[in-house]
Write a protein that holds these residues in place. Structure first.
Motif, PDB file in Angstrom:
ATOM      1  N   PRO A 239      48.494  55.927  29.469  1.00 23.45           N
ATOM      2  CA  PRO A 239      49.487  55.918  30.213  1.00 23.45           C
ATOM      3  C   PRO A 239      50.993  55.480  29.852  1.00 23.45           C
ATOM      4  O   PRO A 239      51.208  54.449  29.305  1.00 23.45           O
ATOM      5  N   GLY A 240      51.942  56.332  30.213  1.00 20.11           N
ATOM      6  CA  GLY A 240      53.338  56.016  29.965  1.00 20.11           C
ATOM      7  C   GLY A 240      53.674  56.225  28.435  1.00 20.11           C
ATOM      8  O   GLY A 240      54.783  56.280  28.236  1.00 20.11           O
ATOM      9  N   LEU A 241      52.710  56.778  27.668  1.00 18.14           N
ATOM     10  CA  LEU A 241      52.697  57.131  26.381  1.00 18.14           C
ATOM     11  C   LEU A 241      54.108  57.988  25.933  1.00 18.14           C
ATOM     12  O   LEU A 241      54.774  57.767  25.070  1.00 18.14           O
ATOM     13  N   ALA A 242      54.097  59.088  26.750  1.00 21.82           N
ATOM     14  CA  ALA A 242      55.110  60.089  26.696  1.00 21.82           C
ATOM     15  C   ALA A 242      56.373  59.440  27.041  1.00 21.82           C
ATOM     16  O   ALA A 242      57.622  60.019  26.310  1.00 21.82           O
ATOM     17  N   ASP A 243      56.665  58.665  27.867  1.00 19.73           N
ATOM     18  CA  ASP A 243      58.066  57.961  28.391  1.00 19.73           C
ATOM     19  C   ASP A 243      58.247  57.009  27.163  1.00 19.73           C
ATOM     20  O   ASP A 243      59.936  56.704  27.042  1.00 19.73           O
ATOM     21  N   VAL A 244      57.708  56.464  26.383  1.00 17.39           N
ATOM     22  CA  VAL A 244      58.161  55.595  25.164  1.00 17.39           C
ATOM     23  C   VAL A 244      57.944  56.097  23.785  1.00 17.39           C
ATOM     24  O   VAL A 244      58.592  55.538  22.964  1.00 17.39           O
ATOM     25  N   LEU A 245      57.595  57.257  23.802  1.00 19.71           N
ATOM     26  CA  LEU A 245      57.214  57.982  22.532  1.00 19.71           C
ATOM     27  C   LEU A 245      58.703  58.106  21.593  1.00 19.71           C
ATOM     28  O   LEU A 245      58.746  57.712  20.524  1.00 19.71           O
ATOM     29  N   GLU A 246      59.792  58.540  22.279  1.00 20.26           N
ATOM     30  CA  GLU A 246      61.034  58.699  21.610  1.00 20.26           C
ATOM     31  C   GLU A 246      61.807  57.503  21.063  1.00 20.26           C
ATOM     32  O   GLU A 246      62.325  57.438  20.093  1.00 20.26           O
ATOM     33  N   SER A 247      61.506  56.431  21.995  1.00 19.38           N
ATOM     34  CA  SER A 247      61.741  55.073  21.612  1.00 19.38           C
ATOM     35  C   SER A 247      61.110  54.647  20.396  1.00 19.38           C
ATOM     36  O   SER A 247      61.673  53.862  19.624  1.00 19.38           O
ATOM     37  N   ASP A 248      59.864  54.707  20.532  1.00 23.45           N
ATOM     38  CA  ASP A 248      59.039  54.133  19.377  1.00 23.45           C
ATOM     39  C   ASP A 248      59.367  55.059  18.105  1.00 23.45           C
ATOM     40  O   ASP A 248      59.342  54.306  16.996  1.00 23.45           O
ATOM     41  N   LEU A 249      59.709  56.179  18.064  1.00 29.24           N
ATOM     42  CA  LEU A 249      60.040  56.960  17.146  1.00 29.24           C
ATOM     43  C   LEU A 249      61.396  56.613  16.372  1.00 29.24           C
ATOM     44  O   LEU A 249      61.318  56.710  15.112  1.00 29.24           O
ATOM     45  N   ILE A 250      62.363  55.822  17.315  1.00 32.40           N
ATOM     46  CA  ILE A 250      63.426  55.476  16.507  1.00 32.40           C
ATOM     47  C   ILE A 250      63.129  54.307  15.610  1.00 32.40           C
ATOM     48  O   ILE A 250      63.564  54.117  14.338  1.00 32.40           O
ATOM     49  N   GLN A 251      62.066  53.365  16.166  1.00 31.29           N
ATOM     50  CA  GLN A 251      61.570  52.180  15.394  1.00 31.29           C
ATOM     51  C   GLN A 251      60.916  52.869  14.078  1.00 31.29           C
ATOM     52  O   GLN A 251      61.108  52.278  12.840  1.00 31.29           O
ATOM     53  N   VAL A 252      60.189  53.769  14.367  1.00 30.89           N
ATOM     54  CA  VAL A 252      59.198  54.231  13.225  1.00 30.89           C
ATOM     55  C   VAL A 252      60.141  54.671  12.138  1.00 30.89           C
ATOM     56  O   VAL A 252      60.061  54.666  10.889  1.00 30.89           O
ATOM     57  N   ARG A 253      61.255  55.445  12.358  1.00 31.94           N
ATOM     58  CA  ARG A 253      62.237  55.986  11.514  1.00 31.94           C
ATOM     59  C   ARG A 253      62.895  54.960  10.566  1.00 31.94           C
ATOM     60  O   ARG A 253      63.123  54.940   9.316  1.00 31.94           O
ATOM     61  N   ARG A 254      63.166  53.896  11.536  1.00 37.97           N
ATOM     62  CA  ARG A 254      63.633  52.509  10.846  1.00 37.97           C
ATOM     63  C   ARG A 254      62.622  51.844   9.585  1.00 37.97           C
ATOM     64  O   ARG A 254      62.976  51.672   8.481  1.00 37.97           O
ATOM     65  N   ILE A 255      61.471  51.968  10.212  1.00 41.20           N
ATOM     66  CA  ILE A 255      60.651  51.502   9.276  1.00 41.20           C
ATOM     67  C   ILE A 255      60.416  52.291   7.925  1.00 41.20           C
ATOM     68  O   ILE A 255      60.036  51.905   6.783  1.00 41.20           O
ATOM     69  N   MET A 256      60.219  53.742   8.223  1.00 39.56           N
ATOM     70  CA  MET A 256      60.184  54.500   7.088  1.00 39.56           C
ATOM     71  C   MET A 256      61.173  54.453   5.969  1.00 39.56           C
ATOM     72  O   MET A 256      60.969  54.907   5.058  1.00 39.56           O
ATOM     73  N   ARG A 257      62.485  54.010   6.357  1.00 38.35           N
ATOM     74  CA  ARG A 257      63.529  54.100   5.555  1.00 38.35           C
ATOM     75  C   ARG A 257      63.149  53.016   4.264  1.00 38.35           C
ATOM     76  O   ARG A 257      64.018  53.090   3.481  1.00 38.35           O
ATOM     77  N   LEU A 258      62.035  52.082   4.551  1.00 37.11           N
ATOM     78  CA  LEU A 258      61.668  51.037   3.782  1.00 37.11           C
ATOM     79  C   LEU A 258      61.259  51.875   2.378  1.00 37.11           C
ATOM     80  O   LEU A 258      61.290  51.557   1.198  1.00 37.11           O
ATOM     81  N   GLY A 259      61.106  53.381   2.572  1.00 34.65           N
ATOM     82  CA  GLY A 259      60.630  54.102   1.405  1.00 34.65           C
ATOM     83  C   GLY A 259      61.719  54.328   0.412  1.00 34.65           C
ATOM     84  O   GLY A 259      61.475  54.474  -0.681  1.00 34.65           O
TER      85      GLY A 259
END
Length: 413
Positions: free
Chosen positions: A136-156
């Motif tokens: 429940p609610g995953l679609a609503d938080v997906l985009e904000s979660d992806l922003i954090q995932v992008r930041r984590i991936m920058r560790l690459g």
């Protein structure tokens, strides 16, 4: 699934991961086990894109420190399920009166994943079905979660992965995750695959049930099977049969239909009582253009010929290796590691010597990443193929890869 506090917790996990990587780069010794335990606990509760990224990473057995890989692998099999009241909320949103459709819905999930979990249910006609319920609610938080995932991936970038490559990988991952929320598309994929393989007696693909499905719930007929990750103790004949079917199926997908199952974690596959391969989840299927397959086969051909200049040319034609200074010594060492898997005769995928050499090669690949610059559009494809490879390893497959590959190389030219 609430947005409150998610960003803060994801940022905290990202900072802890970055701290461990920085400590390693500075010559220290990171506590990978402790980091893995923290990631498991945090992501298991939060679910969503970050957990999906960690599951993808856990399939790269040869890239991660063993203690970290072992902890992340728990996300494939031991992730905490979402509490039943939240799942019940999603079912009510889908069906309204649940009792009108089902005589029973099991509160304990049949399987838990990053984007949803699966519950068995019984219809009033007595048929057992499975309900894949989106959190429940995953679609609503997906985009904000992806922003954090992008930041984590920058560790690459610390591993010399060019920012453009990281951005392209992120976009491919984001598109894949958004696609996994489209249960109508997955139902269509199940129907397509059932029609495609209806005459193959070695494959079983669950039947979608459109009348019981909707935007947040995908209903399928229940197909019982032993998960692939539990087949380590099965008899050799069963494991070998599943391994051969898996290898044949991947080959046919790529070279006949130009597609690939891109979520190869072991929980998506099983063996039924007749020894058939069950494919449970088709939420992530990627198209693989013929030109891309041809380029990858050109790279494989040069690798098997121990031709470093040919390997370099193939990588550049694929869109990688844009800079100067071809790492010819690395190409030679890579060929020495990979070519034995394709020698004439049967190859044992459980041979630890092969995996040890690949693991020893990995740091050298990362060190040369600024020169290699792998093509962004092949990163998820490579990840998927890598995941399928490790499934064959877990099965202890014995396959004649020379015999399997030779006709494909001829077709590619």
């Amino acid at each position: 699934m609430r947005d409150r506090g998610r960003t803060r917790r994801l940022m905290g996990l990202g900072a802890r991961t970055g701290g461990a990587l920085l400590k390693t780069r500075l010559g220290g010794q990171a506590d990978w086990r402790a980091l893995g335990e923290a990631l498991f606990e945090g992501l298991s509760e939060l679910k969503g894109p970050a957990m999906k990224l960690a599951q993808i990473m856990s399939q790269w057995d040869d890239l991660l420190p063993p203690d970290l890989a072992e902890e992340l692998a728990r996300l494939q099999r031991q992730a905490e399920p979402m509490p039943w009241p939240r799942i019940h909320e999603a079912l009510v949103q889908q069906y309204g009166d649940i009792d009108h459709y089902f005589s029973e819905v099991e509160e304990r999930p049949f399987a838990s994943a990053s984007m949803g979990q699966v519950h068995r249910a019984t219809t009033h006609e007595g048929e057992t079905v499975v309900l894949k319920v989106q959190y429940p609610g995953l679609a609503d938080v997906l985009e904000s979660d992806l922003i954090q995932v992008r930041r984590i991936m920058r560790l690459g970038r610390w591993f010399k992965v060019p920012q453009a490559r990281l951005d392209a990988l992120f976009e491919e991952l984001a598109e894949s995750l958004r696609g996994e929320l489209d249960y109508h598309a997955e139902a269509a994929a199940l129907a397509r695959y059932r029609e495609r393989y209806k005459d193959d007696p070695r494959l079983v693909i669950p039947e979608p049930l459109p009348a019981l499905s909707g935007p947040h719930v995908l209903a399928m007929r229940y197909v019982e099977g032993a998960p692939l990750r539990e087949l380590a103790e099965a008899d050799g004949e069963t494991r070998q049969g599943i391994a051969e079917t898996l290898a044949d199926w991947i080959t046919q997908e790529l070279f006949t239909y130009g597609e690939l199952h891109a979520d190869p974690h072991a929980g998506n596959f099983a063996a039924d009582a007749q020894g058939r391969l069950v494919i449970y989840d088709l939420g992530a299927v990627i198209a693989v253009p013929d030109a891309r397959i041809k380029a990858m086969m050109q790279l494989l051909d040069a690798t098997l010929k121990h031709d470093p200049m040919g390997m370099d040319e193939a990588l550049m034609q694929m869109g990688g290796r844009q800079g100067q200074g071809a790492p010819l010594a690395l190409y030679r060492e890579s060929a020495e590691c990979i070519a034995p898997l394709f020698e004439p005769g049967e190859q044992d995928f459980s041979d630890v010597r092969v995996h040890r050499r690949l693991r020893e090669l990995t740091p050298k690949v990362w060190a040369a990443m600024d020169r290699l610059q792998p093509p962004a559009e092949t990163l998820l494809l490579s990840r998927a193929l890598n995941g399928h490879y490790w499934n064959l390893v877990r099965l202890g497959a014995r396959l004649n890869m020379h015999e399997r590959t030779l006709p494909l190389l001829h077709r590619a030219y």
